[in-house]
Design an enzyme around this catalytic site. Structure first.
Site, mmCIF file in Angstrom:
data_model
loop_
_atom_site.group_PDB
_atom_site.id
_atom_site.type_symbol
_atom_site.label_atom_id
_atom_site.label_comp_id
_atom_site.label_asym_id
_atom_site.label_seq_id
_atom_site.Cartn_x
_atom_site.Cartn_y
_atom_site.Cartn_z
ATOM 1 N N CYS B 86 0.840 -1.206 0.000
ATOM 2 C CA CYS B 86 0.000 0.000 0.000
ATOM 3 C C CYS B 86 0.877 1.259 0.000
ATOM 4 O O CYS B 86 1.532 1.555 -0.975
ATOM 5 C CB CYS B 86 -0.975 -0.054 1.164
ATOM 6 S SG CYS B 86 -2.327 1.130 0.996
ATOM 7 N N HIS B 203 -3.632 -5.593 0.931
ATOM 8 C CA HIS B 203 -2.993 -5.853 2.227
ATOM 9 C C HIS B 203 -3.014 -7.334 2.593
ATOM 10 O O HIS B 203 -3.961 -7.786 3.233
ATOM 11 C CB HIS B 203 -3.742 -5.089 3.330
ATOM 12 C CG HIS B 203 -3.511 -3.616 3.292
ATOM 13 N ND1 HIS B 203 -2.483 -3.005 3.958
ATOM 14 C CD2 HIS B 203 -4.178 -2.633 2.662
ATOM 15 C CE1 HIS B 203 -2.514 -1.707 3.753
ATOM 16 N NE2 HIS B 203 -3.534 -1.446 2.963
ATOM 17 N N GLU B 205 -1.390 -8.738 4.926
ATOM 18 C CA GLU B 205 -1.309 -8.870 6.396
ATOM 19 C C GLU B 205 -2.667 -8.723 7.060
ATOM 20 O O GLU B 205 -2.843 -9.118 8.208
ATOM 21 C CB GLU B 205 -0.305 -7.853 6.965
ATOM 22 C CG GLU B 205 -0.805 -6.422 7.132
ATOM 23 C CD GLU B 205 -0.873 -5.623 5.826
ATOM 24 O OE1 GLU B 205 -0.735 -6.213 4.739
ATOM 25 O OE2 GLU B 205 -1.088 -4.392 5.904
#
Lengths: 80, 229
Positions: B86, B203, B205
């Protein structure tokens, strides 16, 4: 010496903000407005007094930080 | 494997990625502050998501010139893998480690939702645990994720197999409808020349354990541990 830097999006780079401004102008009744492009204007106060050196320094600043030359063009004007 | 996570003022996914890395590595990564000038000896550097320096001037522009990024750039150039997520992707393009730029979303809005992505190649330390061509679901959360590069650069990326992820429909089609932000050729993530640097807007994560509602991001961290341990 003062430097004025105009940063504009290269032609071909989408400018959705410019488009939104254009729509807003047209909804306010301003007819005949086309191709609105939004950019940045940065003023710098420089200690340098030699115009050629000042211009070259500001151009380095543009390439290094102020503009992203992948998507933006810049123009440097000196005053004083 | 040892990993470092770079922390800028305004980073907000540094802890999330640290949790995902710790789960995969069984020990925590080293958090490195942006004013540091040296990286500890690590096998992976992560530039996390967030709003470094408040997105002043351009997203990632200020962070790209912070002291630690000189060191990250040098490490990347000598072959240490670097993952930019990002805002991290935006920073990597601003440093010149990855080509192109991330510009304002075509629809102007900040978009926060899950999207489907096609893994374009499993041939990298980041994507080795995914099947080439498989479709995964990951969240995006950005206002400037619209990938831009000139036609020659886009052709080169495609020709060299350096598109890592593309926005697709659930069925895997890279249609206009599946493109959330106007990104050129539906590109969501790209590699550098030797596929040791990956930048992506989604993302991984944020969907890396069941508790978060999905695990499609987990293979990225597991694959990195496998490749770099």
């Amino acid at each position: 010496m003062k430097a004025k830097v105009h940063i504009t999006l290269k032609s071909g780079v989408l400018d959705p903000q410019g488009k939104a401004v254009q729509h807003a102008l047209s909804s306010l009744g301003f007819a005949g407005v086309d191709n609105v492009r939004q950019g940045k204007f940065i003023e710098l106060e420089l200690a340098e007094t030699d115009p050629a050196k000042a211009k070259s320094a500001v151009e380095q600043m543009c390439k290094g930080l102020l503009a992203n030359t992948v998507i933006e063009n810049y123009r440097v004007d000196l005053e004083g | 494997m040892k990993a470092a996570v770079i922390v800028f003022p305004g980073s907000n996914c540094d802890r999330d990625v640290a949790v995902a890395l710790e789960a995969a590595m069984n020990h925590p990564p080293i958090m490195v502050w942006h004013r540091d000038t040296e990286l500890p000896p690590v096998d992976l550097v992560v530039v996390p998501g967030g709003f470094s320096y408040g997105d002043y001037l351009r997203c990632g522009a200020m962070a790209a010139h912070s002291p630690i990024m000189r060191e990250v750039k040098a490490k990347a150039e000598s072959g240490t893998p670097v993952l930019g997520i990002c805002n991290g992707f935006q920073i990597l393009t601003e440093t010149g480690l990855l080509p192109g730029a991330l510009i304002r979303n075509a629809g102007l809005k900040f978009i926060c939702k899950d999207v489907f992505l096609r893994v374009e190649t499993s041939d990298s330390p980041f994507t080795r645990k995914y099947e080439t061509g498989s479709v995964v679901r990951l969240p995006i959360a950005h206002a400037e994720g619209n990938y831009f590069a000139d036609t020659a650069t886009l052709d080169r990326l495609e020709g060299e197999g350096r598109v890592a992820f593309r926005y697709v429909t659930q069925g895997g089609g890279a249609s206009l409808d599946a493109n959330p932000n106007g990104a050129a050729r539906n590109i969501a993530g790209i590699f550098n020349e030797n596929r040791r640097v990956l930048g992506l807007m989604p993302h991984p994560e944020r969907l890396a354990e069941d508790l978060l509602g999905g695990t499609d991001g987990k293979p990225m961290f597991e694959g990195l541990v496998e490749a770099l341990s």
